[in-house]
Scaffold this active site. Structure first.
Site, PDB file in Angstrom:
ATOM      1  N   ASP A  16     -44.416  24.330 -32.094  1.00  0.00           N
ATOM      2  CA  ASP A  16     -43.103  24.435 -31.446  1.00  0.00           C
ATOM      3  C   ASP A  16     -42.717  23.129 -30.746  1.00  0.00           C
ATOM      4  O   ASP A  16     -43.577  22.410 -30.247  1.00  0.00           O
ATOM      5  CB  ASP A  16     -43.135  25.594 -30.434  1.00  0.00           C
ATOM      6  CG  ASP A  16     -41.735  26.031 -30.013  1.00  0.00           C
ATOM      7  OD1 ASP A  16     -40.763  25.697 -30.722  1.00  0.00           O
ATOM      8  OD2 ASP A  16     -41.626  26.708 -28.977  1.00  0.00           O
ATOM      9  N   HIS A  33     -38.058  17.978 -37.183  1.00  0.00           N
ATOM     10  CA  HIS A  33     -38.823  18.742 -38.183  1.00  0.00           C
ATOM     11  C   HIS A  33     -39.609  17.802 -39.082  1.00  0.00           C
ATOM     12  O   HIS A  33     -40.733  18.093 -39.475  1.00  0.00           O
ATOM     13  CB  HIS A  33     -37.884  19.625 -39.005  1.00  0.00           C
ATOM     14  CG  HIS A  33     -37.266  20.729 -38.196  1.00  0.00           C
ATOM     15  ND1 HIS A  33     -38.013  21.563 -37.391  1.00  0.00           N
ATOM     16  CD2 HIS A  33     -35.976  21.136 -38.048  1.00  0.00           C
ATOM     17  CE1 HIS A  33     -37.216  22.431 -36.785  1.00  0.00           C
ATOM     18  NE2 HIS A  33     -35.969  22.187 -37.163  1.00  0.00           N
ATOM     19  N   LEU A 127     -61.218  24.044 -46.709  1.00  0.00           N
ATOM     20  CA  LEU A 127     -60.318  24.636 -45.712  1.00  0.00           C
ATOM     21  C   LEU A 127     -59.326  25.585 -46.366  1.00  0.00           C
ATOM     22  O   LEU A 127     -58.732  25.268 -47.402  1.00  0.00           O
ATOM     23  CB  LEU A 127     -59.537  23.513 -45.009  1.00  0.00           C
ATOM     24  CG  LEU A 127     -58.405  23.954 -44.075  1.00  0.00           C
ATOM     25  CD1 LEU A 127     -58.973  24.550 -42.784  1.00  0.00           C
ATOM     26  CD2 LEU A 127     -57.467  22.794 -43.750  1.00  0.00           C
TER      27      LEU A 127
HETATM   28  C1  IPE Z   1     -41.777  30.129 -33.103  1.00  0.00           C
HETATM   29  O1  IPE Z   1     -40.968  29.184 -32.504  1.00  0.00           O
HETATM   30  C2  IPE Z   1     -41.679  30.047 -34.601  1.00  0.00           C
HETATM   31  C3  IPE Z   1     -42.227  28.827 -35.212  1.00  0.00           C
HETATM   32  C4  IPE Z   1     -42.859  27.863 -34.605  1.00  0.00           C
HETATM   33  C5  IPE Z   1     -42.029  28.754 -36.642  1.00  0.00           C
HETATM   34  P1  IPE Z   1     -39.475  29.509 -32.049  1.00  0.00           P
HETATM   35  O2  IPE Z   1     -38.964  28.232 -31.484  1.00  0.00           O
HETATM   36  O3  IPE Z   1     -38.722  30.109 -33.144  1.00  0.00           O
HETATM   37  O4  IPE Z   1     -39.711  30.590 -30.904  1.00  0.00           O
HETATM   38  P2  IPE Z   1     -38.809  30.982 -29.669  1.00  0.00           P
HETATM   39  O5  IPE Z   1     -37.427  31.224 -30.167  1.00  0.00           O
HETATM   40  O6  IPE Z   1     -38.848  29.817 -28.711  1.00  0.00           O
HETATM   41  O7  IPE Z   1     -39.473  32.173 -29.079  1.00  0.00           O
HETATM   42  C1  IPE Z   2     -40.548  24.552 -34.226  1.00  0.00           C
HETATM   43  O1  IPE Z   2     -39.711  23.714 -33.508  1.00  0.00           O
HETATM   44  C2  IPE Z   2     -40.218  24.567 -35.692  1.00  0.00           C
HETATM   45  C3  IPE Z   2     -39.594  25.803 -36.186  1.00  0.00           C
HETATM   46  C4  IPE Z   2     -39.375  26.880 -35.477  1.00  0.00           C
HETATM   47  C5  IPE Z   2     -39.198  25.826 -37.577  1.00  0.00           C
HETATM   48  P1  IPE Z   2     -38.313  24.195 -32.944  1.00  0.00           P
HETATM   49  O2  IPE Z   2     -37.272  23.886 -33.973  1.00  0.00           O
HETATM   50  O3  IPE Z   2     -38.390  25.588 -32.487  1.00  0.00           O
HETATM   51  O4  IPE Z   2     -38.131  23.219 -31.717  1.00  0.00           O
HETATM   52  P2  IPE Z   2     -37.518  23.575 -30.302  1.00  0.00           P
HETATM   53  O5  IPE Z   2     -38.268  24.749 -29.786  1.00  0.00           O
HETATM   54  O6  IPE Z   2     -36.075  23.876 -30.537  1.00  0.00           O
HETATM   55  O7  IPE Z   2     -37.734  22.351 -29.481  1.00  0.00           O
HETATM   56 MG    MG Z   3     -38.857  26.465 -30.718  1.00  0.00          MG
END
Ligand code: IPE
Ligand code: IPE
Ligand code: MG
Length: 236
Positions: A16, A33, A127
């Site tokens: 995240d 990303h 792995l």
């Molecule tokens: C969780 O992150 C999902 C992934 C890392 C793929 P999100 O960014 O979607 O989660 P919330 O919305 O902060 O809970």
């Molecule tokens: C995690 O990073 C990746 C996915 C959920 C695909 P985020 O896109 O949720 O990044 P933040 O949480 O907005 O910083």
């Molecule tokens: Mg996120």
């Protein structure tokens, strides 16, 4: 120091913070990303090198469809790029890829690339790299419930005979041991619908760094924290 004799067999990661990483740099979210993919590559390599048996990453949740079409398409394009570009190296490194989640709902091109990867790496013994894609813990559980309910309906099974093992065998993670360690980056302290059944006795490590900044050093630090925990599994 990290103890190489006590490496967690299964590490699951909630990657995240890509968006915030990009925002901090005044870049579009996709740049985050992209940087996140590079971080993931390093963690796959590090996992192989450390002798982790299972690495499971949360790449796209069942709730992530709420994002803009532009971001969703961007994420899947990036995934195709990663899978196609890395397949050779993953295969050479004896990595077996598995997908957790309803990945057939992804764009066709992504499904094709993923299936090629699954097929190519299916007999590898190093792995196991599990990618949670269009994955949600509740969906996972509900799907298992439905599958057992069908067996009951068909008269193949009595409701009372259902065991935890049978249930676990219906989950996307069938055959994969429960995660020993769950790491979430970006400072958020929640599961966001990840591996709800499987995390019953997992150790959680929450780190403040954003996913693109999660290096091998950060990974080893998290494993060290795990190794200093006392797991009791309800015993004394
Ligand atoms: C969780 O992150 C999902 C992934 C890392 C793929 P999100 O960014 O979607 O989660 P919330 O919305 O902060 O809970
Ligand atoms: C995690 O990073 C990746 C996915 C959920 C695909 P985020 O896109 O949720 O990044 P933040 O949480 O907005 O910083
Ligand atoms: Mg996120």
């Amino acid at each position: 120091m990290i103890d190489l004799d006590r490496i967690p067999a299964h590490v699951a990661i909630i990657m995240d913070g890509n968006g915030r990483w990009a925002q901090n740099r005044n870049l579009p979210r996709m740049a985050g990303h992209n940087a996140g993919m590079i971080a993931m590559k390093e963690i796959v390599k590090a996992s192989s090198a450390l002798g982790v048996k299972h690495l499971t990453v949360y790449a796209f949740s069942t709730e992530n469809w709420k994002r803009s079409q532009e971001e969703i398409n961007g994420i899947f394009k990036l995934l195709v790029l990663y899978v196609d570009k890395e397949l050779k190296e993953l295969h050479e490194n004896n990595v077996k890829v598995r997908i957790l989640g309803d990945y057939e709902k992804l764009p066709r091109e992504a499904v094709k690339s993923l299936e090629r990867t699954l097929k190519t790496t299916k007999d590898n013994t190093g792995l196991q790299f599990n990618i949670a894609l269009n994955y949600g813990g509740r969906f996972d559980i509900l799907r298992a419930v439905k599958s057992l309910a069908e067996k009951v309906e068909a008269g193949e099974l009595k409701a009372d005979e259902i065991t935890e093992e049978m249930f676990a065998d219906q989950l996307y993670t069938a055959g994969i041991p429960d995660p020993d360690l769950i790491i979430r980056t970006s400072g958020e302290m929640r599961l966001s619908n990840y591996l709800l059944w499987q995390c019953a006795y997992s150790e959680f490590v929450f780190v403040d760094v954003l996913w693109p900044d999660f290096t091998r050093e950060e990974y080893e630090k998290a494993i060290e924290i795990f190794q200093n925990r006392k797991r009791r599994f309800g015993g004394r």
